[in-house]
Structure formats: structure tokens, C-alpha cells
Enzyme design. Structure first.
Site, PDB file in Angstrom:
ATOM      1  CE  LYS A 165      -0.667  -0.164   5.012  1.00 36.46           C
ATOM      2  NZ  LYS A 165      -1.502  -0.696   6.091  1.00 36.46           N
ATOM      3  NE  ARG A 203      -6.031  -0.406  11.633  1.00 34.07           N
ATOM      4  CZ  ARG A 203      -5.056  -0.563  10.747  1.00 34.07           C
ATOM      5  NH1 ARG A 203      -4.203   0.434  10.508  1.00 34.07           N
ATOM      6  NH2 ARG A 203      -4.909  -1.698  10.082  1.00 34.07           N
TER       7      ARG A 203
END
Ligand code: PLP
Length: 370
Positions: A36, A131
Site C-alpha cells: 500500500k 482499530r
């Protein structure tokens, strides 16, 4: 050469990835190379695959698409929970996705059924970092529901620590993940192919002397790209930390007073202005700025210091030596600086490597052969 630019040394990236694959392989842990931060660069993806990573992972389906179009032939994980609106793309482009919401998995099941494919699911479990993740008490019910969905394969479970709250992967939370994997296998009579312990922050734990339990997989981006682990940002022994560097060009070089003049209010980005201690110094202004890079994440060469930046000017103090307009200066990057520079279309990306390693991938601009 073009400036500003990222010089990307594919040989060094290959070395970093291959070292991690070998060291973790000895502990029974496979590596997914996370692309990414490189926006799914096909050249970098191909380099990681040559270095022996088992698969690729990216958080954005657009990056997966970019790699597929460049004919990167690999098993690909979407490592962020899919947006429901992208379910059709996800089942077409990614082999598996990481998930925490049944509503999303149902959507993926519908899309996969329509597309006549099977889609793999890795269920992410919340183990303290807060998260993404399913609460451990809800995992059984989620597994039961997922196993009933058509065209969906439960590939495994995983967790993500450190990113949001800085919670360190350790013997306790990793043992908890192993125990959850065992419990699911026993309750449902299935076997989980992947038990994914985490990201680069897991390396201290994974390469230590602990029993790795059921953990057989990690997803690594930063450690491969920058050669350091993210918990304390210490360098991983034997890895290159300069595989990717930023080069920018000097557009002004003048001796200036270090004290600004006039009434002081906010700077361009709302931060407090730098208070100087020196009398007068040589300052270089480089044509790169906050729009292209996180200036706080740059490491300047010795004898120079980054004083600050606005949208498109980087101000560097030259403590020793000289500098001229047109000179290039090179900087090290942290993860934040790297992701922003990779994402800026103003920053050119130059890949360097030994000739034998070139052209293992078709250029992404070439027409796709169907
Ligand atoms: C970004 C990310 C990774 C890779 O993290 P690094 O610290 O770069 O190794 C792994 N897993 C998930 C879910 C991520 O979002």
C-alpha cells in the site's frame, strides 16, 4: 534527472524482503508483502515476489487493480475491510479480504455468487489496539454465520496491533489469537489456513525466542521498505534503511538571519514558527513541500538540518559545507514521509536495480492482453 524524486533501489528491497522471508520461514511464519505504501507499484510487487513472499497485500482495491493490470501473478489479500460499494470489484480482483462486519461479508457473498467465484475471508479480531476487529466474544457467532454464506471460504483469522494505540504484540495477545484459532477449529470442525499475527510491529515478538503457537503469517510493509520496525523504530539488523530515498533540488541558497522579522502569527500549516538560536546561517530552499512529503519525517544528510516546510518549499539549514542553486539534496524517510511522497504525483519515482533484475514485469501502460 527529475526532481523531486524517490530513488527506489530494488536490489535493496529484494534483500530486505528475502532476509525477512528466510528468518520468519525458520519460525514457520509466511510473509505477505504489503504494497500500500507504494500504491501497488508493479515493479516493487514483482521484486517482493522474487524475494519469496507468499502473497501480496494492499489496503486499497485500486492498488490491487493496478498490480493485476500489470500482470502481477500472485495471491492478493485486500487487508482493509472492503467498502460495501466496492464488493463487486473486491471479489473480482482480490483473492481474500480482511473483514469485521457481517453486512460486508454478505455483500461479498452476493457479489461472488454473481461473479461465479469463491472469495476468501480473514476475520480480524480486536485484541487491544482498538482499530479494526471483531470482539473475541462475538467471534463464534461470526464464524457460524460466515460458514453458511455461499461462495465464501473462511481462510483464517488475524489481528492488527500497534497501528492505532501502539499496543505491542507480545506473548499474551499472540497466545490469545492462537487459542481463538484452536477454539474455532474444535467448535466447527474446520481448519484455518491462516492465523495472521500482524504487521511489522510483530517482528520483535516473531523473531524472539517465544513459542509462535498457531501464528503462521505476518503482513509486512514498513520493515521491508524502510528496514526498521515500527514500535521503537529500531533498525532491523542486516536490513537496508536507505532502499528508498528522497531527492530534491535547491532553488534558493542564501545566508539569512535566523530570526524572523515582523509580527508573528500562524504559519502556512497552522503550526508555531521555528524559534531560532543561531545568528546567521546558510539556508537552502528546495522545491518540495508538505503537499509532497511529511517534512517531520525526513532525515537530512549530516551537516544539514530540516528547519521546516510550507506547501511547496522545504527550508534546510546548511551547518557545514556549501550549497548552490540546482544542487540536489538527498533525505531519508520515515513511513509517513514515504507514503505521502509515493502518493504525490509531483514526486517522480525512479527504480534502480542491477540489469538482471529488470523487466520481469510487463509495463503497466502496455495494453492488457485478454
Ligand atoms: C498497513 C497494514 C499492514 C502492514 O503494516 P506495516 O507496519 O507497514 O508492516 C498489515 N496489516 C494491515 C491490516 C495493515 O493495514
Amino acid at each position: 534527472m527529475n526532481a523531486p524524486r524517490l530513488d527506489i533501489d530494488l536490489d535493496k528491497l529484494h534483500h530486505n524482503a528475502s532476509e525477512l522471508v528466510i528468518r520468519l520461514g525458520a519460525r514457520g511464519i509466511a510473509v505477505t508483502g504489503v504494497t500500500k505504501a507504494t500504491l501497488g507499484s508493479p515493479e516493487i510487487a514483482a521484486t517482493l515476489l522474487r524475494a519469496g513472499v507468499a502473497s501480496l497485500g494492499d489496503s486499497r482495491i485500486e492498488n490491487v487493480d493496478r498490480m493485476r493490470r500489470a500482470h502481477i501473478n500472485a495471491f492478493m489479500h485486500l487487508i482493509r475491510s472492503p467498502m460495501p460499494s466496492q464488493a463487486d470489484h473486491v471479489v473480482r480482483l482480490a483473492d481474500t479480504s480482511f473483514n469485521t462486519e457481517l453486512a460486508v461479508i454478505r455483500q461479498l457473498s452476493l457479489s461472488a455468487t454473481r461473479a461465479r467465484v469463491r472469495h476468501g475471508i480473514v476475520l480480524m479480531v480486536e485484541l487491544g489496539d482498538l482499530r479494526e476487529g471483531i470482539m473475541p466474544v462475538d467471534l463464534d457467532a461470526m464464524v457460524r454465520a460466515v460458514l453458511q454464506l455461499p461462495n465464501i471460504t473462511l481462510q483464517g483469522i488475524g489481528t492488527n496491533l500497534a497501528c492505532h494505540s501502539g499496543v505491542s504484540p507480545d506473548a499474551n495477545n499472540m497466545a490469545e489469537l492462537s487459542a481463538l484459532a484452536n477454539a474455532i477449529e474444535t467448535s466447527f470442525g474446520i481448519s484455518l489456513e491462516l492465523v495472521s499475527g500482524g504487521n511489522s510491529a510483530n517482528l520483535d515478538w516473531a523473531l524472539g525466542n517465544n513459542d509462535v503457537g498457531r501464528i503462521n503469517h505476518l503482513r509486512l510493509g514498513e520493515a521491508i521498505l524502510l528496514g526498521c520496525e515500527p514500535l521503537h523504530r529500531t533498525i532491523i539488523t542486516g536490513l537496508h534503511t536507505d532502499a528508498i530515498t528522497l531527492v530534491a533540488e535547491v532553488i534558493e541558497a542564501k545566508t539569512k538571519p535566523s530570526q524572523s522579522r515582523g509580527t508573528i502569527a500562524q504559519t502556512a500549516f497552522g503550526t508555531k514558527p521555528v524559534v531560532a538560536t543561531l545568528k546567521e546561517s546558510l539556508r537552502a530552499i528546495l522545491a518540495v513541500g508538505c503537499q509532497d512529503v511529511d517534512p517531520a519525517g525526513l532525515t537530512a544528510a549530516s551537516g544539514t538540518r530540516v528547519l521546516g516546510a510550507s506547501g511547496d518549499h522545504l527550508v534546510v539549514n546548511v551547518d557545514s559545507g556549501s550549497v548552490d542553486v540546482g544542487d540536489e539534496m538527498r533525505f531519508g524517510l520515515n513511513y509517513s514521509a514515504l507514503t505521502r511522497a509515493m502518493t504525490s504525483s509531483f514526486v517522480h519515482k525512479e527504480t534502480l536495480c542491477t540489469p538482471s533484475a529488470v523487466q520481469t514485469v510487463a509495463g503497466e501502460n502496455q495494453p492488457t492482453v485478454v
